[in-house]
Every structure is written in structure tokens, then in C-alpha cells.
Design a protein around this motif. Structure first.
Motif, mmCIF file in Angstrom:
data_model
loop_
_atom_site.group_PDB
_atom_site.id
_atom_site.type_symbol
_atom_site.label_atom_id
_atom_site.label_comp_id
_atom_site.label_asym_id
_atom_site.label_seq_id
_atom_site.Cartn_x
_atom_site.Cartn_y
_atom_site.Cartn_z
ATOM 1 N N PRO A 166 47.283 53.438 46.922
ATOM 2 C CA PRO A 166 47.633 54.847 46.699
ATOM 3 C C PRO A 166 46.831 55.875 47.500
ATOM 4 C CG PRO A 166 47.609 53.689 44.616
ATOM 5 C CD PRO A 166 47.046 52.741 45.642
ATOM 6 N N LYS A 167 45.475 55.798 47.478
ATOM 7 C CA LYS A 167 44.713 56.912 48.065
ATOM 8 C C LYS A 167 43.268 56.532 48.352
ATOM 9 C CE LYS A 167 44.214 61.860 47.556
ATOM 10 N NZ LYS A 167 44.298 62.023 48.979
ATOM 11 N N ASP A 168 42.773 56.978 49.508
ATOM 12 C CA ASP A 168 41.358 56.815 49.858
ATOM 13 C C ASP A 168 40.477 57.475 48.801
ATOM 14 O OD1 ASP A 168 42.125 55.640 52.252
ATOM 15 O OD2 ASP A 168 41.733 57.418 53.473
ATOM 16 N N GLU A 169 39.311 56.887 48.589
ATOM 17 C CA GLU A 169 38.242 57.468 47.763
ATOM 18 C C GLU A 169 38.522 57.511 46.254
ATOM 19 O OE1 GLU A 169 35.193 58.627 48.981
ATOM 20 O OE2 GLU A 169 35.668 58.486 51.098
ATOM 21 N N THR A 170 39.631 56.962 45.791
ATOM 22 C CA THR A 170 39.843 56.907 44.345
ATOM 23 C C THR A 170 39.192 55.618 43.827
ATOM 24 O OG1 THR A 170 41.990 55.852 44.645
ATOM 25 C CG2 THR A 170 41.973 58.263 44.406
ATOM 26 N N LYS A 171 38.919 55.587 42.540
ATOM 27 C CA LYS A 171 38.120 54.497 41.968
ATOM 28 C C LYS A 171 38.679 53.101 42.267
ATOM 29 C CE LYS A 171 36.101 52.758 37.723
ATOM 30 N NZ LYS A 171 35.987 52.858 36.295
ATOM 31 N N VAL A 172 39.917 52.841 41.850
ATOM 32 C CA VAL A 172 40.477 51.498 42.017
ATOM 33 C C VAL A 172 40.712 51.179 43.491
ATOM 34 C CG1 VAL A 172 42.409 49.964 41.422
ATOM 35 C CG2 VAL A 172 41.466 51.500 39.700
ATOM 36 N N CYS A 173 41.148 52.163 44.263
ATOM 37 C CA CYS A 173 41.390 51.937 45.693
ATOM 38 C C CYS A 173 40.087 51.613 46.429
ATOM 39 C CB CYS A 173 42.071 53.148 46.325
ATOM 40 S SG CYS A 173 43.739 53.425 45.695
ATOM 41 N N THR A 174 39.014 52.286 46.053
ATOM 42 C CA THR A 174 37.713 52.012 46.662
ATOM 43 C C THR A 174 37.233 50.614 46.265
ATOM 44 O OG1 THR A 174 37.157 54.356 46.718
ATOM 45 C CG2 THR A 174 35.324 52.805 46.856
ATOM 46 N N GLN A 175 37.388 50.252 44.997
ATOM 47 C CA GLN A 175 37.000 48.907 44.550
ATOM 48 C C GLN A 175 37.792 47.844 45.307
ATOM 49 O OE1 GLN A 175 37.804 49.230 40.353
ATOM 50 N NE2 GLN A 175 35.713 49.864 39.855
ATOM 51 N N GLN A 176 39.087 48.081 45.471
ATOM 52 C CA GLN A 176 39.931 47.125 46.174
ATOM 53 C C GLN A 176 39.499 47.001 47.637
ATOM 54 O OE1 GLN A 176 44.115 48.134 46.590
ATOM 55 N NE2 GLN A 176 44.682 45.977 46.660
ATOM 56 N N ALA A 177 39.302 48.120 48.302
ATOM 57 C CA ALA A 177 38.889 48.104 49.707
ATOM 58 C C ALA A 177 37.545 47.391 49.870
ATOM 59 C CB ALA A 177 38.816 49.526 50.255
ATOM 60 N N CYS A 178 36.609 47.652 48.957
ATOM 61 C CA CYS A 178 35.293 47.020 49.039
ATOM 62 C C CYS A 178 35.387 45.522 48.751
ATOM 63 C CB CYS A 178 34.303 47.710 48.103
ATOM 64 S SG CYS A 178 33.855 49.362 48.685
ATOM 65 N N SER A 179 36.313 45.122 47.914
ATOM 66 C CA SER A 179 36.520 43.701 47.658
ATOM 67 C C SER A 179 37.113 43.016 48.893
ATOM 68 C CB SER A 179 37.427 43.513 46.439
ATOM 69 O OG SER A 179 37.494 42.157 46.087
ATOM 70 N N PHE A 180 38.054 43.669 49.560
ATOM 71 C CA PHE A 180 38.554 43.135 50.832
ATOM 72 C C PHE A 180 37.404 43.060 51.834
ATOM 73 C CE2 PHE A 180 43.115 44.030 49.714
ATOM 74 C CZ PHE A 180 43.639 42.801 50.099
ATOM 75 N N ARG A 181 36.565 44.076 51.875
ATOM 76 C CA ARG A 181 35.402 44.080 52.774
ATOM 77 C C ARG A 181 34.473 42.901 52.471
ATOM 78 N NH1 ARG A 181 31.456 48.345 50.956
ATOM 79 N NH2 ARG A 181 31.097 46.669 49.464
ATOM 80 N N ASP A 182 34.155 42.722 51.197
ATOM 81 C CA ASP A 182 33.207 41.679 50.800
ATOM 82 C C ASP A 182 33.742 40.270 51.058
ATOM 83 O OD1 ASP A 182 31.627 43.789 50.013
ATOM 84 O OD2 ASP A 182 31.993 43.513 47.866
ATOM 85 N N ASN A 183 35.060 40.138 51.128
ATOM 86 C CA ASN A 183 35.678 38.837 51.386
ATOM 87 C C ASN A 183 36.270 38.737 52.794
ATOM 88 O OD1 ASN A 183 35.776 37.249 48.662
ATOM 89 N ND2 ASN A 183 36.219 39.377 48.146
ATOM 90 N N TYR A 184 35.993 39.746 53.624
ATOM 91 C CA TYR A 184 36.623 39.833 54.940
ATOM 92 C C TYR A 184 36.352 38.601 55.801
ATOM 93 C CZ TYR A 184 38.146 41.798 59.411
ATOM 94 O OH TYR A 184 38.780 42.015 60.603
ATOM 95 N N GLN A 185 35.127 38.105 55.776
ATOM 96 C CA GLN A 185 34.804 36.944 56.605
ATOM 97 C C GLN A 185 35.636 35.734 56.191
ATOM 98 O OE1 GLN A 185 32.915 37.004 59.484
ATOM 99 N NE2 GLN A 185 33.979 35.044 59.706
ATOM 100 N N GLU A 186 35.883 35.599 54.893
ATOM 101 C CA GLU A 186 36.717 34.479 54.434
ATOM 102 C C GLU A 186 38.151 34.633 54.954
ATOM 103 O OE1 GLU A 186 37.655 31.810 50.467
ATOM 104 O OE2 GLU A 186 36.481 33.635 50.233
ATOM 105 N N PHE A 187 38.667 35.865 54.956
ATOM 106 C CA PHE A 187 39.999 36.105 55.525
ATOM 107 C C PHE A 187 40.013 35.730 57.006
ATOM 108 C CE2 PHE A 187 40.478 38.941 51.815
ATOM 109 C CZ PHE A 187 41.728 38.523 51.367
ATOM 110 N N LYS A 188 38.975 36.145 57.732
ATOM 111 C CA LYS A 188 38.887 35.835 59.167
ATOM 112 C C LYS A 188 38.793 34.325 59.389
ATOM 113 C CE LYS A 188 38.802 38.582 62.033
ATOM 114 N NZ LYS A 188 39.966 39.141 62.751
ATOM 115 N N ASP A 189 37.978 33.664 58.546
ATOM 116 C CA ASP A 189 37.833 32.203 58.662
ATOM 117 C C ASP A 189 39.153 31.484 58.424
ATOM 118 O OD1 ASP A 189 35.140 32.605 59.184
ATOM 119 O OD2 ASP A 189 34.474 31.992 57.184
#
Length: 151
Positions: A39-62
């Protein structure tokens, strides 16, 4: 008509955080894609989701996949969001909502832009679609699908 599992990913383009044009066809036959609408940058759930993608990004790349986040926010908003949370993946601006329409991502609760994730295999075929307002489940589902593809 919304996209379905088994459909070929339609060709699409949009501006990324660098202001350059991203073209989906540049990735077909090269790597899998995890495309998530939020839905939108900087909102609570969207930020949590983006940070979760970030934290797992290397696994996606692998697993051979690139992650792409899409919302109606401007390129400037995406750039701030990406920088503030150190997001390593691509963010695309869909401020005219053409991509949302192309993929068939509908609003939740009538007014909130939907949260939906698509996993596309290396050949450009949609192999998973997941729709939930809960952000973190998207990462789990996408990783599980990619792991099945790489077996």
C-alpha cells in the motif's frame, strides 16, 4: 482480468528509485522474480514487510530471484524509504496504478491498495500468487515457492 498462476508475466516497465526505467523483459530467461505490491512507503506493516524482504534478501538471491516492490508512491518517496531502511532490492513507482491494474491487484477494504505477492519463474511463468494484509507471511510463502522451484 487478474493474472493467475500459470499465466505468462506481461511485459511492463516503470521508474525505479534511480529514475531509470525498469523493464520486466530484461529479467525473463535470466532469473526468477518476486514481485510484491504494497500500500504505502513508511507505514507500519509496509515497513515491516520491506525490512523482512531486506533481512531475507540474500536467501532470495541465493535461490536465483530478484525482489521487486511496487506501490503508488513517487520515485522520491521510494528513494527516501529505500535509503532510510537500507533496502537492497528494486522499488518501482506505480503512481498511475497501471501496474496494479495490469496484475489485477484490487484494493482491500475497498480503499486500501492491496498487498499481493507474485512469484515468477525464470521462464516468466507466474507460479505463485499470495494475497494477505499481513506482510511477513508473503516472505515465507515466496521463499517456500522458490525452494520448490530449485529442487
Amino acid at each position: 482480468m487478474p493474472l493467475k498462476v500459470g499465466d505468462k508475466l506481461p511485459n511492463f516497465s516503470a521508474k525505479d528509485t534511480n529514475g531509470t526505467i525498469f523493464n520486466s523483459q530484461d529479467y525473463i530467461e535470466k532469473q526468477a522474480l518476486v514481485i510484491y505490491f504494497y500500500p504505502k512507503d513508511e507505514t507500519k506493516v509496509c515497513t515491516q514487510q520491506a525490512c523482512s524482504f531486506r533481512d531475507n534478501y540474500q536467501e532470495f538471491k541465493d535461490l536465483g530471484a530478484e525482489v521487486i516492490g511496487i506501490s503508488a508512491d513517487t520515485v522520491t518517496s521510494h528513494l527516501k524509504f529505500k535509503s532510510k531502511f537500507n533496502l537492497p532490492f528494486i522499488l518501482l513507482s506505480d503512481n498511475d496504478k497501471k501496474l496494479r491494474k495490469l496484475f489485477g491487484v484490487e484494493n482491500d477494504f475497498l480503499i486500501i491498495p492491496g498487498r499481493q505477492t507474485f512469484v515468477v519463474d525464470k521462464n516468466g511463468i507466474i507460479v505463485m500468487i499470495f494475497n494477505s494484509m499481513s506482510g511477513n507471511i508473503h516472505i515465507e510463502k515466496a521463499l517456500k515457492t522458490l525452494k520448490k522451484l530449485t529442487k
